[in-house]
Write an enzyme that holds these catalytic residues in place. Structure first.
Site, PDB file in Angstrom:
ATOM      1  N   SER A 144       0.842  -1.203   0.000  1.00 38.57           N
ATOM      2  CA  SER A 144       0.000   0.000   0.000  1.00 38.57           C
ATOM      3  C   SER A 144       0.870   1.242   0.000  1.00 38.57           C
ATOM      4  CB  SER A 144      -0.914   0.024   1.227  1.00 38.57           C
ATOM      5  OG  SER A 144      -1.602   1.262   1.305  1.00 38.57           O
ATOM      6  N   TYR A 157      -2.005  -0.736   9.994  1.00 38.76           N
ATOM      7  CA  TYR A 157      -2.197  -1.232   8.634  1.00 38.76           C
ATOM      8  C   TYR A 157      -0.907  -1.098   7.836  1.00 38.76           C
ATOM      9  CZ  TYR A 157      -4.083  -1.564   3.882  1.00 38.76           C
ATOM     10  OH  TYR A 157      -4.313  -1.925   2.577  1.00 38.76           O
TER      11      TYR A 157
END
Length: 248
Positions: A144, A157
């Site tokens: 990401s 995350y």
């Protein structure tokens, strides 16, 4: 360029392939002529819809299920794909969850849930892929852009995706002599339920405007990059590709 003769038709397994980016990836690989196994964890109907869309477009596809963090379930899933299509050439790990909170406030159970899917799940699937993907194939993990953006509330995350970056680059070197590439895709803000859920419109607009192109990514944008790595990009290896419209 690789001289390995790639099996035809090629076979892809897409984890998390029943919706969002995963569905766009599965359908794009199907359009590229690959037989596609569409993985799902809990919603078989959505996976079947994806498989049916690929079949309706002239391709071959079946839904397959597994808890990606469960070694036995993942092994059985790979077995089924090989039994159905005769082998595996491309494995794409899109399965993941995102739970956001400031680091000081995050429930550690939520951290463990993300770690189990995003880190252990990627590791377990990559382990089977490393053992089974045929020469000329590709393993594509999902990282990401938030690893670079360091946005507040994304610490846990981003930590799971930083782990994906590390295992991707190391596995690429461990696959020496196999003629299998290993890379990761790092999407930026992308208009999927995973990204949009729980965000106020003001936050969405702010994230949209971070990109010079002044829009959110779409699942098809990410699928294009996956198709590149899964097909012609035989000299791209051990890389994390940031597919984010110029956000970072």
């Amino acid at each position: 360029m690789s001289t390995t003769q790639i099996a035809s038709p090629r076979v892809a397994l897409v984890t998390g392939g029943s919706g969002g980016i995963g569905r766009a990836v599965a359908e794009r690989l199907g359009a590229e002529g690959m037989a596609v196994a569409v993985h799902y964890a809990g919603n078989r109907n959505r996976a079947q819809e994806t498989a049916d869309a690929i079949t309706a477009a002239g391709g071959r596809s079946v839904p397959v299920t597994a808890d990606v963090s469960d070694e036995g379930a993942v092994t059985a899933m790979f077995d089924r794909v090989q039994e159905t299509f005769g082998g595996i050439d491309v494995v794409v790990n899109t399965a993941g969850i995102m739970l956001l909170a400031p680091l000081a406030e995050l429930d550690l159970d939520d951290f463990d849930r993300m770690h189990r899917t995003n880190v252990r799940g990627t590791f377990t699937v990559s382990q089977q892929a490393a053992r089974r993907v045929r020469p000329g194939g590709a393993i594509i993990n999902f990282s990401s852009t938030v690893v670079k953006l360091t946005l507040p509330t994304y610490a846990a995350y981003a930590a799971t995706k930083g782990a994906v970056d590390a295992m991707t680059m190391i596995l690429a070197k461990e696959m020496r002599g196999r003629d299998v590439t290993v890379n990761a895709i790092a999407p930026g803000p992308t208009a999927t339920p995973l990204f949009l859920e729980g965000k106020p419109q003001q936050a969405v607009e702010s994230l949209k405007n971070m990109a010079p192109l002044e829009r959110l990514g779409e699942p098809v944008d990410i699928a294009e990059a996956v198709a590149f790595l899964a097909g012609p990009a035989r000299w791209v290896n051990g890389q994390v590709l940031y597919i984010n419209g110029g956000v970072a």
